[in-house]
Scaffold this motif. Structure first.
Motif, PDB file in Angstrom:
ATOM      1  N   ASP A  85       0.853  -1.188   0.000  1.00  0.00           N
ATOM      2  CA  ASP A  85       0.000   0.000   0.000  1.00  0.00           C
ATOM      3  C   ASP A  85       0.888   1.237   0.000  1.00  0.00           C
ATOM      4  O   ASP A  85       1.638   1.485   0.948  1.00  0.00           O
ATOM      5  N   THR A 100      -0.364   4.328  -0.306  1.00  0.00           N
ATOM      6  CA  THR A 100      -1.225   5.470  -0.039  1.00  0.00           C
ATOM      7  C   THR A 100      -0.534   6.504   0.836  1.00  0.00           C
ATOM      8  O   THR A 100      -0.584   7.701   0.562  1.00  0.00           O
ATOM      9  N   ASP A 101       0.109   6.036   1.897  1.00  0.00           N
ATOM     10  CA  ASP A 101       0.723   6.960   2.850  1.00  0.00           C
ATOM     11  C   ASP A 101       2.238   6.823   2.930  1.00  0.00           C
ATOM     12  O   ASP A 101       2.859   7.245   3.910  1.00  0.00           O
ATOM     13  N   GLN A 102       2.837   6.215   1.936  1.00  0.00           N
ATOM     14  CA  GLN A 102       4.297   6.047   1.927  1.00  0.00           C
ATOM     15  C   GLN A 102       4.790   6.096   0.490  1.00  0.00           C
ATOM     16  O   GLN A 102       4.016   5.969  -0.445  1.00  0.00           O
ATOM     17  N   ASN A 130       6.557   4.935  -2.993  1.00  0.00           N
ATOM     18  CA  ASN A 130       6.471   3.693  -3.759  1.00  0.00           C
ATOM     19  C   ASN A 130       7.887   3.233  -4.122  1.00  0.00           C
ATOM     20  O   ASN A 130       8.554   3.868  -4.932  1.00  0.00           O
ATOM     21  N   HIS A 138      -7.986  -2.177   6.962  1.00  0.00           N
ATOM     22  CA  HIS A 138      -8.584  -1.281   5.972  1.00  0.00           C
ATOM     23  C   HIS A 138      -9.954  -1.706   5.459  1.00  0.00           C
ATOM     24  O   HIS A 138     -10.459  -1.083   4.526  1.00  0.00           O
TER      25      HIS A 138
END
Length: 136
Positions: free
Chosen positions: A66, A68-70, A72, A134
């Motif tokens: 994921d 989303t908050d880190q 890539n 999630h």
């Protein structure tokens, strides 16, 4: 080097295989109608591969990376199948996201993909763990 059919590579798998999916949306790359019928209780067609929880009982592992908050760690890496440590088959899609084809690369080009697969697994979490946090 002669081209190797993708089916021959799958037939040769004896231990493990990874499919790295990096597209934002895979809904056009699969038989969505068949999958919806499956979710409605109908059997999967013979030419359709089950996904997700229907395969996990067979020893398949599913992980989520994921971003989303880190950051890539695989920026600009597309979908591919690595076979062992030397062979890879990048997947190609049409402009509207439908799967077009995959072609096995010469072994000399496969190690880069193996490294990407290892990076993905090192940063990913098992799907069940991700889903527990999630689920919608």
């Amino acid at each position: 080097m002669p081209e190797r059919p993708l089916g021959d590579l799958f037939d040769g798998v004896r231990r493990e295989i990874l499919r790295l999916e990096t597209q934002d949306d895979h809904s056009r790359s699969v038989n969505v109608d068949a999958f919806r019928r499956f979710l409605g209780g109908e059997p999967m067609p013979d030419d359709t591969t089950p996904t997700g929880s229907t395969r996990s009982g067979a020893g398949d592992g599913f992980s989520i990376l994921d971003v989303t908050d880190q950051g890539n760690p695989l920026e600009n890496t597309g979908d591919f199948w690595p076979f062992g440590s030397t062979t890879a088959a990048p997947m190609r899609y049409t402009g509207d996201g439908r799967f077009a084809d995959a072609e096995a690369l010469p072994d000399a080009d496969g190690s880069t993909y193996t490294a990407c697969g290892n990076t993905a697994l090192a940063h990913a979490v098992p799907f069940a763990d991700w889903w527990a946090e999630h689920a919608e």
